[in-house]
Design an enzyme around this catalytic site. Structure first.
Site, PDB file in Angstrom:
ATOM      1  N   ARG A  94       0.854  -1.188   0.000  1.00 28.02           N
ATOM      2  CA  ARG A  94       0.000   0.000   0.000  1.00 28.02           C
ATOM      3  C   ARG A  94       0.892   1.241   0.000  1.00 28.02           C
ATOM      4  NH1 ARG A  94      -2.653   2.924   4.946  1.00 28.02           N
ATOM      5  NH2 ARG A  94      -3.897   4.454   3.848  1.00 28.02           N
ATOM      6  N   HIS A 139      -3.211  10.869   0.992  1.00 29.42           N
ATOM      7  CA  HIS A 139      -2.635  10.649   2.320  1.00 29.42           C
ATOM      8  C   HIS A 139      -2.060  11.990   2.790  1.00 29.42           C
ATOM      9  CE1 HIS A 139      -1.171   7.246   5.099  1.00 29.42           C
ATOM     10  NE2 HIS A 139      -0.844   8.367   5.697  1.00 29.42           N
ATOM     11  N   GLU A 184      -7.669   8.427   6.724  1.00 27.88           N
ATOM     12  CA  GLU A 184      -7.901   8.998   8.052  1.00 27.88           C
ATOM     13  C   GLU A 184      -8.482  10.409   8.076  1.00 27.88           C
ATOM     14  OE1 GLU A 184      -4.407   8.651  10.466  1.00 27.88           O
ATOM     15  OE2 GLU A 184      -4.530   6.486  10.536  1.00 27.88           O
ATOM     16  N   ASN A 324      -7.208   1.773  10.003  1.00 28.05           N
ATOM     17  CA  ASN A 324      -5.889   1.941  10.605  1.00 28.05           C
ATOM     18  C   ASN A 324      -6.121   1.877  12.099  1.00 28.05           C
ATOM     19  OD1 ASN A 324      -4.999   2.413   8.032  1.00 28.05           O
ATOM     20  ND2 ASN A 324      -4.577   4.589   8.342  1.00 28.05           N
ATOM     21  N   TYR A 326      -4.341   1.675  15.920  1.00 29.10           N
ATOM     22  CA  TYR A 326      -3.147   1.764  16.764  1.00 29.10           C
ATOM     23  C   TYR A 326      -3.458   1.678  18.246  1.00 29.10           C
ATOM     24  CZ  TYR A 326      -0.549   3.205  12.602  1.00 29.10           C
ATOM     25  OH  TYR A 326       0.029   3.230  11.366  1.00 29.10           O
ATOM     26  N   GLU A 393      -3.435  -0.331   8.237  1.00 29.07           N
ATOM     27  CA  GLU A 393      -2.267   0.056   9.034  1.00 29.07           C
ATOM     28  C   GLU A 393      -2.398  -0.505  10.437  1.00 29.07           C
ATOM     29  OE1 GLU A 393      -1.271   4.236   9.370  1.00 29.07           O
ATOM     30  OE2 GLU A 393      -1.691   4.561   7.236  1.00 29.07           O
TER      31      GLU A 393
HETATM   32  C1  GBH Z   1      -1.348   7.000  10.846  1.00 30.90           C
HETATM   33  O1  GBH Z   1      -1.940   8.046  11.517  1.00 30.90           O
HETATM   34  C2  GBH Z   1      -0.982   7.568   9.509  1.00 30.90           C
HETATM   35  O2  GBH Z   1      -1.857   7.137   8.489  1.00 30.90           O
HETATM   36  C3  GBH Z   1       0.437   7.343   9.117  1.00 30.90           C
HETATM   37  O3  GBH Z   1       0.766   8.198   8.077  1.00 30.90           O
HETATM   38  C4  GBH Z   1       1.313   7.504  10.334  1.00 30.90           C
HETATM   39  O4  GBH Z   1       2.676   7.438   9.994  1.00 30.90           O
HETATM   40  C5  GBH Z   1       0.976   6.422  11.310  1.00 30.90           C
HETATM   41  O5  GBH Z   1      -0.371   6.449  11.639  1.00 30.90           O
HETATM   42  C6  GBH Z   1       1.759   6.469  12.601  1.00 30.90           C
HETATM   43  O6  GBH Z   1       1.448   7.627  13.303  1.00 30.90           O
HETATM   44  O7  GBH Z   1       2.875  12.277  19.369  1.00 30.90           O
HETATM   45  O8  GBH Z   1       1.168  12.422  21.033  1.00 30.90           O
HETATM   46  O9  GBH Z   1       1.522  14.244  19.468  1.00 30.90           O
HETATM   47  C7  GBH Z   1      -1.930   8.072  12.871  1.00 30.90           C
HETATM   48  C8  GBH Z   1      -1.868   9.520  13.236  1.00 30.90           C
HETATM   49  C9  GBH Z   1      -0.466  11.174  13.960  1.00 30.90           C
HETATM   50  C10 GBH Z   1      -1.602   9.758  15.527  1.00 30.90           C
HETATM   51  C11 GBH Z   1       0.414  11.673  15.020  1.00 30.90           C
HETATM   52  C12 GBH Z   1      -0.720  10.291  16.624  1.00 30.90           C
HETATM   53  C13 GBH Z   1       0.799  12.079  17.247  1.00 30.90           C
HETATM   54  C14 GBH Z   1       0.354  12.087  18.666  1.00 30.90           C
HETATM   55  N1  GBH Z   1      -0.937   9.824  14.249  1.00 30.90           N
HETATM   56  N2  GBH Z   1      -0.240  11.620  16.316  1.00 30.90           N
HETATM   57  S1  GBH Z   1       1.566  12.816  19.703  1.00 30.90           S
END
Ligand code: GBH
Length: 486
Positions: A94, A139, A184, A324, A326, A393
């Site tokens: 992807r 993206h 997202e 996605n 996490y 993801e």
């Molecule tokens: C995904 O978004 C994205 O699609 C991808 O591009 C990204 O690399 C991946 O996840 C990993 O982050 O550090 O506490 O300020 C998730 C979006 C963006 C969520 C950054 C957490 C930072 C929180 N992420 N955000 S903090």
């Protein structure tokens, strides 16, 4: 023999017969995104995106003041990337297309042939190596031209995104069979406020997020219908959207907490899934924003409603659901926030927190909570009539210190893959694919190069951007070759 006893026997013989293995048609993959890996930010006629601008003019917003001008230099090193993907033994890769690489002005007025050549070479090399390309159209790298207009908060972006999508189907759809319109939306609209970096003190929070969400939904639906009407018959592919889906778990069994968790889910992603998989925004979102708006003296709701025509157009625009995933958060009922300032967060309500005992990694926002993924998958099955799901993801970060011995990443993948398998085998959830974020360390947005999500390590101080497999590469190869979790 009693009936009960008989049933237990049947169950036991079945459960030992069931193999703890991914189905034969299950597809493994790895994911990346254009701005995070490509570099070549102005190479061969590429236009400027909002992330180029942020990286150049407002890198103060980035932890290490870095930008993606070079990133992993995949614009030049794409052949090596394909070999790395191949080495993992995965079925899919992807990646995203940079809108301004193929349409430098942002408008579909002029195609930049070198940009098209780049993606053609990449796609062809993947297919040559037996890897299926899965392409994200958007993206986050919006053409800069739309930024002064308010980015995604301005509906003008919708037809231009649709034109871009049509171009991409025309150019690459003979070979690309899985499309993701937008990655997202919650991040686009709530974290980056639809435009990235231009947010001033008087930015209309509590209003802009909803404008943005509506435009994203409409843009997605336009692209879906263009594919459906003009390309599906000949190209025979699938198209949908990818949402970031945090699992909200009630802090206790108290009905108030159960309600708070559901409310948080509806504000996080129901605002997108309900119009697409059901009809209209979730009732709780409509009601809460209307009520709070009224209390704040707004003559109408801050949530712009969808017209009947829009609702009908958005409904059903999916061939699968891309997720996605996490993190998990606990939700607890809380007092109604004060009506002093319009705010999306206040609209969503509830109190959200992490359990201090959850195991964490280098990214302080990611903890090891695999059961959250399983609960999320079950919730999707129940609420949206068991749609096909592709996990587009999932992954965790290291900070580079112990870079090749990434045992924590292996543990994270092992646990989340196990939760996925439980959802498939024990809960009957229709998960068809799993993609690891990410193929290699890359530009982690406002965290710059301080967080590394890669299966492969990238040396960002070396002009060659040398890639080295981490221990997790071995784990992944074994996973893909056996379809069982090593
Ligand atoms: C995904 O978004 C994205 O699609 C991808 O591009 C990204 O690399 C991946 O996840 C990993 O982050 O550090 O506490 O300020 C998730 C979006 C963006 C969520 C950054 C957490 C930072 C929180 N992420 N955000 S903090």
């Amino acid at each position: 023999m009693s009936e009960k006893f008989f049933l237990i026997l049947v169950f036991l013989s079945f459960s030992t017969a069931i193999e703890w293995k991914f189905p034969a048609d299950f597809k493994f993959g790895v994911a990346t995104a254009a701005y995070q890996i490509e570099g070549g930010w102005n190479a061969d006629g590429k236009g400027t995106s909002i992330w180029d601008t942020l990286g150049h003019n407002r890198s103060i917003l980035v932890k290490d003041r870095s930008n993606g001008d070079i990133a992993c230099d995949s614009y030049h090193k794409w052949e090596e990337d394909v070999q790395m993907v191949k080495n993992l033994g995965v079925d899919t890769y992807r990646f995203s297309v940079a809108w301004t690489r193929i349409l430098p002005e942002g408008y579909a007025t002029r195609v930049n042939q070198p940009g098209v050549d780049y993606y053609n070479k990449l796609i062809n090399k993947l297919i040559e190596n037996g890897i299926e390309p899965v392409v994200t159209l958007y993206h986050w790298d919006l053409p800069q031209v739309f930024s002064p207009l308010g980015g995604w908060t301005n509906p003008v972006v919708v037809p231009h995104f649709a034109n871009y999508a049509r171009k991409a189907f025309e150019l690459f759809g003979d070979r690309v069979k899985t499309w993701i319109t937008i990655n997202e939306p919650r991040l686009i609209c709530n974290e980056y406020k639809g435009l990235v970096g231009d947010i001033t003190e008087d930015f209309p929070l509590g209003v802009s997020e909803y404008l943005c969400a509506k435009n994203v939904l409409k843009a997605h639906a336009e692209a879906y219908h263009i594919y459906d009407k003009e390309f599906r018959k000949t190209q025979k592919g699938k198209i949908s959207i990818t949402l970031d889906m945090t699992w909200s778990e009630p802090a206790t069994n108290n009905p108030e907490d159960v309600k708070a968790a559901e409310q948080n889910r509806q504000f996080d992603f129901g605002i997108y899934t309900n119009p697409i998989f059901n009809y209209d925004y979730p009732k709780i979102v409509i009601d809460r924003v209307a009520n709070r708006s009224q209390m704040e003296n707004f003559p109408q709701s801050r949530l712009p409603q969808l017209t009947t025509a829009e609702k009908l157009k958005i409904r059903g625009t999916y061939d699968f659901l891309g997720i996605n995933h996490y993190i998990t958060l606990y939700s607890k009922a809380a007092n109604e926030p004060p009506f002093s300032k319009p705010s999306f967060k206040a609209d969503a309500g509830g109190e959200r927190f992490r359990d201090e005992n959850w195991k964490g990694g280098a990214a302080n926002w990611i903890k090891l909570v695999p059961w959250g993924l399983r609960n999320l998958l079950k919730w999707i099955k129940v609420n949206y009539r068991n749609p096909e799901i592709i996990i587009t993801e999932n992954g965790t970060a290291d900070d580079g210190s112990d870079f090749l011995e990434d045992d924590e990443r292996i543990e994270y993948y092992r646990e989340y893959l196990n939760a996925t398998l439980q959802a498939i085998i024990q809960d009957g959830v229709n998960v068809k694919g799993y993609m690891a974020w990410s193929l290699m360390d890359n530009y982690e947005w406002t965290n710059g190069y301080t967080l590394r999500f890669g299966l492969y390590h990238v040396n960002f101080t070396d002009s060659n951007r040398t890639r080295t497999p981490k221990k997790s590469v071995k784990f992944f190869k074994s996973l893909t070759s056996t379809k069982t979790i090593p």
